[in-house]
Write a protein that holds these residues in place. Structure first.
Motif, PDB file in Angstrom:
ATOM      1  N   GLY A  63      80.564  94.151  99.113  1.00 53.05           N
ATOM      2  CA  GLY A  63      79.615  95.685  99.257  1.00 53.05           C
ATOM      3  C   GLY A  63      79.278  95.599 100.616  1.00 53.05           C
ATOM      4  N   CYS A  64      78.383  94.695 101.175  1.00 51.66           N
ATOM      5  CA  CYS A  64      77.979  94.660 102.319  1.00 51.66           C
ATOM      6  C   CYS A  64      78.871  94.832 103.575  1.00 51.66           C
ATOM      7  CB  CYS A  64      77.143  93.223 102.599  1.00 51.66           C
ATOM      8  SG  CYS A  64      75.739  93.075 101.432  1.00 51.66           S
ATOM      9  N   THR A  65      80.032  94.283 103.633  1.00 52.91           N
ATOM     10  CA  THR A  65      81.038  94.710 104.551  1.00 52.91           C
ATOM     11  C   THR A  65      81.289  96.071 104.560  1.00 52.91           C
ATOM     12  OG1 THR A  65      81.605  92.344 104.490  1.00 52.91           O
ATOM     13  CG2 THR A  65      83.199  93.865 105.461  1.00 52.91           C
ATOM     14  N   VAL A  72      69.420 106.058 115.335  1.00 54.06           N
ATOM     15  CA  VAL A  72      69.700 104.628 115.819  1.00 54.06           C
ATOM     16  C   VAL A  72      69.773 103.923 114.292  1.00 54.06           C
ATOM     17  CG1 VAL A  72      69.180 102.469 116.628  1.00 54.06           C
ATOM     18  CG2 VAL A  72      68.621 104.724 118.002  1.00 54.06           C
ATOM     19  N   ILE A  73      70.727 103.060 114.210  1.00 58.96           N
ATOM     20  CA  ILE A  73      71.015 102.470 113.115  1.00 58.96           C
ATOM     21  C   ILE A  73      70.716 100.951 113.187  1.00 58.96           C
ATOM     22  CG2 ILE A  73      72.897 101.500 111.589  1.00 58.96           C
ATOM     23  CD1 ILE A  73      74.359 103.822 112.174  1.00 58.96           C
ATOM     24  N   LEU A  74      69.927 100.378 112.105  1.00 56.61           N
ATOM     25  CA  LEU A  74      69.730  98.658 112.149  1.00 56.61           C
ATOM     26  C   LEU A  74      70.129  98.443 110.875  1.00 56.61           C
ATOM     27  CD1 LEU A  74      66.343  98.601 114.036  1.00 56.61           C
ATOM     28  CD2 LEU A  74      68.649  97.676 115.034  1.00 56.61           C
ATOM     29  N   GLY A  75      70.676  97.124 110.674  1.00 52.83           N
ATOM     30  CA  GLY A  75      70.940  96.569 109.356  1.00 52.83           C
ATOM     31  C   GLY A  75      70.022  95.232 109.392  1.00 52.83           C
ATOM     32  N   VAL A  76      69.578  94.915 108.059  1.00 49.66           N
ATOM     33  CA  VAL A  76      68.597  93.635 107.792  1.00 49.66           C
ATOM     34  C   VAL A  76      68.949  92.934 106.661  1.00 49.66           C
ATOM     35  CG1 VAL A  76      66.270  93.159 107.511  1.00 49.66           C
ATOM     36  CG2 VAL A  76      66.565  95.185 108.715  1.00 49.66           C
ATOM     37  N   SER A  77      69.023  91.774 106.791  1.00 51.11           N
ATOM     38  CA  SER A  77      69.070  90.971 105.619  1.00 51.11           C
ATOM     39  C   SER A  77      68.533  89.432 106.114  1.00 51.11           C
ATOM     40  CB  SER A  77      70.774  90.492 105.290  1.00 51.11           C
ATOM     41  OG  SER A  77      71.312  89.394 106.124  1.00 51.11           O
ATOM     42  N   ARG A  78      68.517  88.609 105.071  1.00 49.90           N
ATOM     43  CA  ARG A  78      67.755  87.308 105.406  1.00 49.90           C
ATOM     44  C   ARG A  78      68.555  86.393 105.979  1.00 49.90           C
ATOM     45  NH1 ARG A  78      65.219  86.306  99.326  1.00 49.90           N
ATOM     46  NH2 ARG A  78      67.636  86.230  98.863  1.00 49.90           N
ATOM     47  N   ASP A  79      69.968  86.548 106.331  1.00 43.63           N
ATOM     48  CA  ASP A  79      70.442  85.600 106.934  1.00 43.63           C
ATOM     49  C   ASP A  79      70.239  85.422 108.178  1.00 43.63           C
ATOM     50  OD1 ASP A  79      72.878  85.451 104.962  1.00 43.63           O
ATOM     51  OD2 ASP A  79      73.037  87.617 105.111  1.00 43.63           O
ATOM     52  N   GLY A  80      70.770  84.384 108.767  1.00 42.93           N
ATOM     53  CA  GLY A  80      70.199  83.987 110.291  1.00 42.93           C
ATOM     54  C   GLY A  80      70.946  84.521 111.274  1.00 42.93           C
ATOM     55  N   LEU A  81      70.246  84.414 112.456  1.00 44.08           N
ATOM     56  CA  LEU A  81      71.242  85.144 113.467  1.00 44.08           C
ATOM     57  C   LEU A  81      72.546  84.765 113.800  1.00 44.08           C
ATOM     58  CD1 LEU A  81      68.244  85.543 115.961  1.00 44.08           C
ATOM     59  CD2 LEU A  81      69.428  87.268 114.975  1.00 44.08           C
ATOM     60  N   PHE A 100      79.261  87.871 111.755  1.00 43.88           N
ATOM     61  CA  PHE A 100      79.549  89.116 110.821  1.00 43.88           C
ATOM     62  C   PHE A 100      79.739  90.250 111.579  1.00 43.88           C
ATOM     63  CE2 PHE A 100      77.645  92.010 107.286  1.00 43.88           C
ATOM     64  CZ  PHE A 100      78.743  92.367 106.758  1.00 43.88           C
ATOM     65  N   LYS A 101      78.854  90.336 112.634  1.00 39.66           N
ATOM     66  CA  LYS A 101      78.954  91.778 113.578  1.00 39.66           C
ATOM     67  C   LYS A 101      80.307  91.735 114.252  1.00 39.66           C
ATOM     68  CE  LYS A 101      76.348  93.660 117.297  1.00 39.66           C
ATOM     69  NZ  LYS A 101      75.635  93.666 118.459  1.00 39.66           N
ATOM     70  N   GLN A 150      83.301  92.047 112.018  1.00 40.46           N
ATOM     71  CA  GLN A 150      83.514  93.588 111.342  1.00 40.46           C
ATOM     72  C   GLN A 150      83.479  94.464 112.505  1.00 40.46           C
ATOM     73  OE1 GLN A 150      84.565  93.813 108.459  1.00 40.46           O
ATOM     74  NE2 GLN A 150      84.185  91.568 108.128  1.00 40.46           N
ATOM     75  N   GLY A 151      83.292  94.152 113.874  1.00 41.37           N
ATOM     76  CA  GLY A 151      83.147  95.186 114.932  1.00 41.37           C
ATOM     77  C   GLY A 151      81.799  96.099 114.760  1.00 41.37           C
ATOM     78  N   PHE A 152      80.892  95.680 114.168  1.00 40.82           N
ATOM     79  CA  PHE A 152      79.583  96.604 114.040  1.00 40.82           C
ATOM     80  C   PHE A 152      79.064  96.945 115.409  1.00 40.82           C
ATOM     81  CE2 PHE A 152      78.766  94.578 109.493  1.00 40.82           C
ATOM     82  CZ  PHE A 152      79.468  95.193 109.331  1.00 40.82           C
ATOM     83  N   ASN A 153      78.747  98.047 115.609  1.00 42.23           N
ATOM     84  CA  ASN A 153      78.540  98.746 116.897  1.00 42.23           C
ATOM     85  C   ASN A 153      76.987  98.995 116.682  1.00 42.23           C
ATOM     86  OD1 ASN A 153      78.762 100.630 115.247  1.00 42.23           O
ATOM     87  ND2 ASN A 153      80.028 101.807 116.097  1.00 42.23           N
ATOM     88  N   PHE A 154      76.115  98.224 115.960  1.00 46.14           N
ATOM     89  CA  PHE A 154      74.758  98.347 116.058  1.00 46.14           C
ATOM     90  C   PHE A 154      74.413  96.963 115.666  1.00 46.14           C
ATOM     91  CE2 PHE A 154      76.860  99.368 111.848  1.00 46.14           C
ATOM     92  CZ  PHE A 154      76.059  98.320 110.892  1.00 46.14           C
TER      93      PHE A 154
END
Length: 158
Positions: free
Chosen positions: A44-46, A65-74, A80-81, A84-88
């Motif tokens: 779901g997160c992907t 502007v878009i920012l995603g937040v979770s408790r995962d580490g950097l 992940f970024k 998935q080719g995340f551009n944010f």
């Protein structure tokens, strides 16, 4: 203390991908979408992140502007970024400071066991730093389009 629609969102600074520290004040003059998701690299997160990625240009056209937040580490966020080719950017909220500010930590059930986790939620902050809209208990399908429409309406009104 948590955020309330129509009121200023308290200033925050958090560690994000790209070796950045992001603060709410960095985005004054622009709208900001902050979306909270449970865990990197889960289905779901992907999907949700991919939907935001695919509409990023449309959000930019709406001064947002878009920012995603979770408790995962950097490190997990960077992987992940990249995968998935995340551009944010993704914010690591290991200490749950942002999660608590936005009140997204909820008791959840998984396979009959209860645990505290992030309830998928999205927040739209106006160009002056006030909370304009919130979506809680988000269902991924069609969500990004709904947020984009709200961002466009808010941008047109200001």
């Amino acid at each position: 203390m948590s955020v309330t629609i129509g009121h200023p969102v308290p200033e925050f600074t958090a560690a994000a991908t790209g070796d950045q520290q992001v603060s709410l004040s960095d985005y004054r003059g622009r709208q900001l979408v902050i979306y909270f998701y449970p865990k990197d690299s889960t289905p779901g997160c992907t999907t949700e992140g991919g939907d935001f990625r695919d509409r990023k240009a449309d959000f930019a056209d709406a001064n947002t502007v878009i920012l995603g937040v979770s408790r995962d580490g950097l490190r997990a966020h960077e992987n992940f970024k990249a995968k998935q080719g995340f551009n944010f950017e993704l914010i690591s909220d290991k200490d749950e400071a942002l999660c608590q500010l936005f009140d997204v930590i909820k008791l959840k059930k998984l396979y009959g066991k209860e645990h505290l986790g992030i309830e998928r939620s999205t927040f739209l902050i106006d160009r002056d730093g006030n909370l304009a809209r919130e979506w809680r208990k988000v269902k991924v399908k069609g969500h990004v389009e709904e947020v984009l429409e709200a961002a466009r309406e808010l941008n047109a009104a200001s």
